[in-house]
Design a protein around this motif. Structure first.
Motif, PDB file in Angstrom:
ATOM      1  N   TRP A  75       0.845  -1.212   0.000  1.00 15.88           N
ATOM      2  CA  TRP A  75       0.000   0.000   0.000  1.00 15.88           C
ATOM      3  C   TRP A  75       0.879   1.261   0.000  1.00 15.88           C
ATOM      4  N   ARG A 115      -5.903  -0.212  -5.259  1.00 14.36           N
ATOM      5  CA  ARG A 115      -5.012  -0.009  -4.119  1.00 14.36           C
ATOM      6  C   ARG A 115      -5.750  -0.244  -2.806  1.00 14.36           C
ATOM      7  N   ALA A 171      -1.763   2.031   7.336  1.00 12.77           N
ATOM      8  CA  ALA A 171      -2.511   1.680   6.128  1.00 12.77           C
ATOM      9  C   ALA A 171      -4.000   1.529   6.422  1.00 12.77           C
ATOM     10  N   ALA A 205      -6.809   3.787   4.777  1.00 17.28           N
ATOM     11  CA  ALA A 205      -7.857   3.134   3.994  1.00 17.28           C
ATOM     12  C   ALA A 205      -9.227   3.694   4.363  1.00 17.28           C
TER      13      ALA A 205
END
Length: 407
Positions: A31, A73, A180, A184
């Motif tokens: 990521w 992604r 991450a 997200a």
């Protein structure tokens, strides 16, 4: 939890130490690296992207693949969220709504701010932790290595560095995962359509309204066919049998004609009852008050009806009228069969966009909405017009059936 961890990095992190042996730390690293790569590409192509965005077709053709890449992604971290965002992007593309200001803001913020930071973070983790883990093989006599300000020049220090590298690897796995996972969530907020739920609700409302309208039209067609074609032909047949009965008097043919005539009268009465249940002609042509007046005319109990402002300033919507008629018809039928009542009162009114109906009898009470029976079968029908149907019937009475719905 096992299923959730297969779809989300955050769920995998809270599942326990198994996270360290799974693919999720590597996904978190991917990521970060992916963010740095996208940042470089966006910086290089930023001006052409903004220039092409002046036209609607250009905006869609440019931003659709950009947002699809962002969804890909996002799927590294949360597959379920990525699927939802991808559906929003597809719907917006089909409707020519790409991109939204929120999506533009997220992509630019990701390219200019978070992307470079993620590239630095990923590079730092890979280089520093990698060098520390490899220190026992990199340090040779007279050839020390540097890790930041630490000079490692002996085998003992190299093994200490390797041990610290293992600890750093574990910490980095969780730090990268937490970062991450948080980003997200930010990506979902930036890429998804905040009004998609509202649009879906509106679409379902319109679909339900169209379905009710189609059902109402089909019911009108069936009622019209039965009334104008079948009933008229049965009436003509009754007239013919009446002529035959009068012509043959008391002989065998006359008696057969008279018997057939009586059976046909019963059939016509049954057909009229069916027509009342499907869609009374008075309801479609004159409204709910006229239809209920016809309904309670032959009723075996005294019924008082006060509909107040029900048809002021205009009639109720057709779907509401028919639903209310069915509720009244069913309630009156149940009163005759089960309540031992001596009188019934129907009261209705209309105020501030709400229409309400109350059917009250002085019977013995104890009635309830039982699944699959009586009024309970009409609950879904009332809910289809955004209304509610309730019953209050304590033992000993009285019983009240209440319907409420917007108009």
């Amino acid at each position: 939890m096992g299923q959730a961890s297969g779809r989300s990095l955050v769920a995998a992190m809270v599942s326990g130490p198994r996270y360290l042996l799974s693919v999720w730390p590597w996904r978190a690293l991917a990521w970060a690296m992916f963010g740095g790569l996208l940042s470089a590409i966006m910086v290089i192509g930023l001006i052409p992207i903004l220039v092409a965005g002046w036209s609607r077709s250009g905006r869609t053709s440019i931003w659709s693949p950009l947002l699809e890449v962002q969804c890909a992604r996002l799927s590294l971290i949360d597959e379920a969220a990525a699927d939802r965002v991808r559906a929003d992007v597809a719907a917006a593309r089909n409707e020519g709504r790409l991109p939204s200001a929120r999506q533009v803001g997220y992509v630019l913020f990701s390219a200019l701010i978070t992307g470079p930071c993620e590239a630095v973070l990923a590079g730092f983790v890979m280089i520093v932790v990698g060098v520390m883990l490899a220190a026992p093989w990199l340090v040779r006599p007279g050839e020390p290595i540097n890790v930041a300000l630490w000079v490692i020049d002996s085998p003992r220090e190299s093994w200490i560095a390797a041990a610290l590298g293992v600890a750093g690897l574990i910490i980095s796995a969780y730090v990268l995962g937490a970062y991450a996972g948080g980003m997200a969530r930010f990506a979902v907020a930036g890429l998804s359509d905040p009004e998609s739920l509202q649009r879906e609700v509106i679409r379902l409302e319109e679909s339900r309204t169209a379905l009710l309208h189609a059902v109402e039209q089909e019911r009108r067609r069936i009622e019209s066919d039965l009334h104008d074609r079948v009933q008229h032909r049965l009436v003509a047949l009754a007239l013919t049998l009446g002529i035959a009965e009068n012509s043959h008097g008391d002989d065998e043919t006359g008696r057969l004609a008279a018997d057939a005539h009586r059976q046909l009268d019963d059939i016509l009465a049954e057909l009229r009852s069916v027509l009342l249940g499907i869609l009374p002609r008075a309801l479609t042509e004159h409204g709910l008050i006229a239809a209920v007046t016809d309904l309670i005319g032959p009723y075996p109990l005294p019924v008082s009806a006060d509909f107040g402002a029900t048809e002021t300033p205009q009639r109720l919507p057709a779907a509401v009228e028919h639903t209310a008629y069915l509720v009244i018809n069913e309630a009156l039928t149940n009163i005759v069969k089960h309540s031992s009542a001596s009188a019934v009162a129907i009261v209705a009114g209309r105020r501030n966009g709400l229409w309400w109906l109350t059917i009250r009898d002085d019977g013995r009470g104890g009635a309830a909405l039982r699944s699959g029976r009586g009024l309970a079968t009409l609950v879904a029908r009332v809910e289809a017009v955004n209304g509610t149907l309730t019953i209050c019937s304590p033992t000993g009475g009285p019983t009240e059936v209440r319907m409420r719905c917007p108009t």
